[in-house]
Design a protein around this motif. Structure first.
Motif, PDB file in Angstrom:
ATOM      1  N   LEU A  66      29.797  25.960  57.789  1.00 14.68           N
ATOM      2  CA  LEU A  66      29.877  27.343  57.399  1.00 14.68           C
ATOM      3  C   LEU A  66      30.564  27.496  56.131  1.00 14.68           C
ATOM      4  N   GLY A  67      31.970  27.070  56.354  1.00 13.88           N
ATOM      5  CA  GLY A  67      32.889  27.046  55.073  1.00 13.88           C
ATOM      6  C   GLY A  67      32.250  26.690  53.986  1.00 13.88           C
ATOM      7  N   ALA A  68      31.903  25.337  53.802  1.00 12.28           N
ATOM      8  CA  ALA A  68      31.334  24.679  52.843  1.00 12.28           C
ATOM      9  C   ALA A  68      30.168  25.535  52.218  1.00 12.28           C
ATOM     10  N   GLU A  69      29.236  25.980  53.190  1.00 15.43           N
ATOM     11  CA  GLU A  69      28.011  26.648  52.578  1.00 15.43           C
ATOM     12  C   GLU A  69      28.534  28.051  51.823  1.00 15.43           C
ATOM     13  N   ALA A  70      29.620  28.501  52.642  1.00 21.92           N
ATOM     14  CA  ALA A  70      29.925  29.913  51.954  1.00 21.92           C
ATOM     15  C   ALA A  70      30.563  29.644  50.633  1.00 21.92           C
ATOM     16  N   ARG A  71      31.250  28.751  50.151  1.00 23.55           N
ATOM     17  CA  ARG A  71      31.955  28.635  49.129  1.00 23.55           C
ATOM     18  C   ARG A  71      30.897  28.271  47.951  1.00 23.55           C
ATOM     19  N   THR A  72      29.647  27.553  48.276  1.00 23.37           N
ATOM     20  CA  THR A  72      28.507  27.085  47.547  1.00 23.37           C
ATOM     21  C   THR A  72      27.886  28.597  47.227  1.00 23.37           C
ATOM     22  N   SER A  73      27.686  29.282  48.215  1.00 27.07           N
ATOM     23  CA  SER A  73      26.945  30.662  48.055  1.00 27.07           C
ATOM     24  C   SER A  73      27.415  31.736  47.004  1.00 27.07           C
ATOM     25  N   VAL A  74      28.882  31.670  46.926  1.00 27.23           N
ATOM     26  CA  VAL A  74      29.333  32.437  45.873  1.00 27.23           C
ATOM     27  C   VAL A  74      29.790  32.024  44.489  1.00 27.23           C
ATOM     28  N   PHE A  75      29.361  30.896  44.336  1.00 21.82           N
ATOM     29  CA  PHE A  75      29.334  30.441  42.969  1.00 21.82           C
ATOM     30  C   PHE A  75      28.688  31.191  41.899  1.00 21.82           C
ATOM     31  N   PRO A  76      27.451  31.644  42.073  1.00 24.55           N
ATOM     32  CA  PRO A  76      26.851  32.727  41.503  1.00 24.55           C
ATOM     33  C   PRO A  76      27.649  33.982  40.876  1.00 24.55           C
ATOM     34  N   LEU A  77      28.485  34.464  41.726  1.00 27.11           N
ATOM     35  CA  LEU A  77      29.236  35.500  41.628  1.00 27.11           C
ATOM     36  C   LEU A  77      30.719  35.429  40.927  1.00 27.11           C
ATOM     37  N   ASP A  78      31.088  34.115  40.193  1.00 24.11           N
ATOM     38  CA  ASP A  78      32.260  33.798  39.527  1.00 24.11           C
ATOM     39  C   ASP A  78      32.177  34.854  38.511  1.00 24.11           C
ATOM     40  N   ILE A  79      33.548  35.325  38.285  1.00 19.27           N
ATOM     41  CA  ILE A  79      33.911  36.380  37.358  1.00 19.27           C
ATOM     42  C   ILE A  79      33.424  35.783  36.101  1.00 19.27           C
ATOM     43  N   LYS A  80      33.347  34.983  35.464  1.00 22.04           N
ATOM     44  CA  LYS A  80      32.922  34.574  33.955  1.00 22.04           C
ATOM     45  C   LYS A  80      31.140  34.916  33.938  1.00 22.04           C
ATOM     46  N   LYS A  81      30.455  34.660  35.219  1.00 19.83           N
ATOM     47  CA  LYS A  81      29.135  34.824  34.999  1.00 19.83           C
ATOM     48  C   LYS A  81      28.946  36.482  35.225  1.00 19.83           C
ATOM     49  N   HIS A  82      29.972  37.161  35.997  1.00 24.02           N
ATOM     50  CA  HIS A  82      29.663  38.578  36.095  1.00 24.02           C
ATOM     51  C   HIS A  82      30.104  39.235  34.702  1.00 24.02           C
ATOM     52  N   TRP A  83      30.888  38.634  33.829  1.00 29.43           N
ATOM     53  CA  TRP A  83      31.002  39.112  32.388  1.00 29.43           C
ATOM     54  C   TRP A  83      30.057  38.789  31.426  1.00 29.43           C
ATOM     55  N   VAL A  84      29.247  37.767  31.766  1.00 31.69           N
ATOM     56  CA  VAL A  84      27.921  37.673  31.073  1.00 31.69           C
ATOM     57  C   VAL A  84      27.190  38.656  31.258  1.00 31.69           C
ATOM     58  N   SER A  85      27.046  39.012  32.610  1.00 35.26           N
ATOM     59  CA  SER A  85      26.149  40.186  32.700  1.00 35.26           C
ATOM     60  C   SER A  85      26.496  41.390  32.225  1.00 35.26           C
ATOM     61  N   PHE A  86      27.716  41.805  32.285  1.00 35.42           N
ATOM     62  CA  PHE A  86      28.418  42.980  31.925  1.00 35.42           C
ATOM     63  C   PHE A  86      27.984  43.182  30.176  1.00 35.42           C
ATOM     64  N   MET A  87      28.100  42.034  29.686  1.00 27.44           N
ATOM     65  CA  MET A  87      28.041  42.128  28.176  1.00 27.44           C
ATOM     66  C   MET A  87      26.384  42.282  27.975  1.00 27.44           C
ATOM     67  N   ASP A  88      25.648  41.851  28.769  1.00 29.21           N
ATOM     68  CA  ASP A  88      24.305  42.146  28.584  1.00 29.21           C
ATOM     69  C   ASP A  88      23.823  43.429  28.863  1.00 29.21           C
ATOM     70  N   LEU A  89      24.643  44.059  29.755  1.00 33.58           N
ATOM     71  CA  LEU A  89      24.576  45.622  30.162  1.00 33.58           C
ATOM     72  C   LEU A  89      24.968  46.560  29.082  1.00 33.58           C
ATOM     73  N   TYR A  90      26.234  46.188  28.724  1.00 25.32           N
ATOM     74  CA  TYR A  90      26.692  47.081  27.489  1.00 25.32           C
ATOM     75  C   TYR A  90      25.650  47.104  26.116  1.00 25.32           C
ATOM     76  N   HIS A  91      25.328  45.952  25.896  1.00 23.92           N
ATOM     77  CA  HIS A  91      24.493  45.664  24.546  1.00 23.92           C
ATOM     78  C   HIS A  91      22.943  46.636  25.053  1.00 23.92           C
ATOM     79  N   SER A  92      22.436  46.403  26.294  1.00 24.83           N
ATOM     80  CA  SER A  92      21.264  47.121  26.523  1.00 24.83           C
ATOM     81  C   SER A  92      21.705  48.672  26.440  1.00 24.83           C
ATOM     82  N   VAL A  93      22.794  49.353  27.047  1.00 18.52           N
ATOM     83  CA  VAL A  93      22.898  50.630  27.007  1.00 18.52           C
ATOM     84  C   VAL A  93      22.878  51.168  25.566  1.00 18.52           C
ATOM     85  N   LEU A  94      23.681  50.237  24.582  1.00 21.32           N
ATOM     86  CA  LEU A  94      24.064  50.697  23.179  1.00 21.32           C
ATOM     87  C   LEU A  94      22.614  50.465  22.623  1.00 21.32           C
ATOM     88  N   ASN A  95      21.805  49.549  22.812  1.00 22.67           N
ATOM     89  CA  ASN A  95      20.512  49.517  22.080  1.00 22.67           C
ATOM     90  C   ASN A  95      19.245  50.455  22.502  1.00 22.67           C
TER      91      ASN A  95
END
Length: 381
Positions: free
Chosen positions: A352-381
């Motif tokens: 369960l622990g191994a699968e838990a770690r794998t499942s949060v890879f998409p939530l890494d903070i660097k990917k979060h910021w990629v999404s935020f930059m897209d959000l900022y630009h969509s709001v401004l555009n």
């Protein structure tokens, strides 16, 4: 014309641990005002702000204006009045692209509601980021006219960020936001590059991170531990770290004669938290209400199996018997059985622990910021 570096000056004052931002005159930079609680405050929003600011890309200049600080009522009023003054000054004197507000419930709604109105008056794009785990309860208890006022304020935003699809549905149905206004961003997490090798051991360490109290299920957890067979208790330790009703929890531990098994640490810093995560085998958070708990995501990133409840955004991250165990809020016997199963079954813990770690890879903070930059630009555009 030379532009002021007020964003950088304000940011350095409010978060000395964060890297200095680039000057405002840098080409193609975004200038964001972030309104939220002090970074020194205890709680999920402050923890989110810290990781959000720490990983902000160089092309984003963020001025963090503190709207709330722990203390007596006089301190809170002074802090908020200073925030209003700084906010209005910057809206008048600085180039501001977006106003971003971290919101919860109760007093947070009053404070941030005033700031939303000011940002709207100055015709600034508004992004609201909703964290309140009990906002639905808070909203339902409000008089109808205040509900209408809140709906009017929320609808002034360009985007409302929520922590799960269930919260998105709530805000659309109850506050009248359009579906295109509401976006789901799961909370981010720093995923460590390496995790400890949790080898065979007779001792099993359980960990609870969060405010000690009824909402997080802290008292249920203590009672559930008391129902474990003595053999399982003897090979286990439960560490509970967090502020809140610590004395009440301590009295319950004494009443149930569990002083040798349960340790209450009070509030701890991020360094101590990471040490506990490396030393633990199981994470438990039997909450009654949640947004999307950062502590759970951190535990999963450290490859811990989690025992949680299907509230807030948790069911969108944790799948029963795949990357964690899900129990019903308030069902102490079910919680105890889940703990027992992981204490006694090391293979289940590790898988369960191994699968838990794998499942949060998409939530890494660097990917979060990629999404935020897209959000900022969509709001401004």
């Amino acid at each position: 014309m030379i532009k002021s570096n007020y964003f950088a000056d304000a940011l350095i004052k409010d978060r000395p641990i964060i890297k200095t931002v680039e000057p405002m005159c840098k080409a193609k930079s975004l200038n964001i005002i972030l309104l939220g609680p002090s970074l020194l405050q205890q709680g999920g929003i402050s923890n989110y702000e810290k990781i959000f600011l720490e990983y902000a890309p160089s092309e984003v200049n963020i001025c963090h204006i503190i709207t709330h600080e722990e203390g007596d009522i006089a301190i809170k009023i002074v802090v908020f009045l200073k925030a209003i003054w700084k906010f209005v000054w910057m809206l008048l004197m600085e180039e501001v692209d977006i106003v971003q507000l971290e919101i919860s419930q109760r007093g947070s709604i009053l404070r941030q509601g005033i700031m939303i109105f000011l940002a709207w008056i100055f015709h600034k794009p508004i992004i609201l980021h909703a964290h309140g785990s009990q906002f639905h309860v808070f909203f339902a208890d409000l008089p109808k006219w205040i509900q209408t006022l809140l709906s009017w304020l929320f609808c002034k935003c360009q985007r409302l960020i929520v922590l799960s699809e269930s919260w998105k549905t709530f805000y659309i149905e109850n506050l009248g936001l359009k579906p295109e206004q509401v976006v789901v961003f799961y909370n981010p997490v720093k995923v460590p590059n390496e995790v400890p090798q949790r080898s065979v051991s007779n001792q099993v360490n359980l960990l609870f991170l969060g405010r000690i109290g009824q909402r997080k299920g802290a008292f249920d957890l203590i009672k559930a531990f008391s129902l474990l067979p003595l053999e399982d208790q003897n090979r286990s330790t439960l560490i509970m770290a967090g502020d809140g009703e610590v004395e009440q929890a301590s009295n319950l531990v004494k009443t149930l004669n569990l002083e040798n098994y349960i340790k209450l640490l009070g509030w701890i810093g991020s360094g101590e938290r990471d040490v506990l995560l490396t030393q633990s085998d199981i994470f438990v958070l039997p909450s009654y209400n949640e947004g999307l708990p950062l502590s759970m995501l951190e535990a999963m990133a450290w490859e811990l199996p989690v025992i949680v409840t299907p509230v807030g955004g948790i069911p969108e991250i944790v799948t029963q018997s795949e990357n964690g165990l899900i129990v019903s809020p308030g069902n102490i016997e079910e919680l105890s059985n889940a703990i027992k199963s992981l204490i006694e079954n090391e293979n289940l813990r590790l898988s369960l622990g191994a699968e838990a770690r794998t499942s949060v890879f998409p939530l890494d903070i660097k990917k979060h910021w990629v999404s935020f930059m897209d959000l900022y630009h969509s709001v401004l555009n």
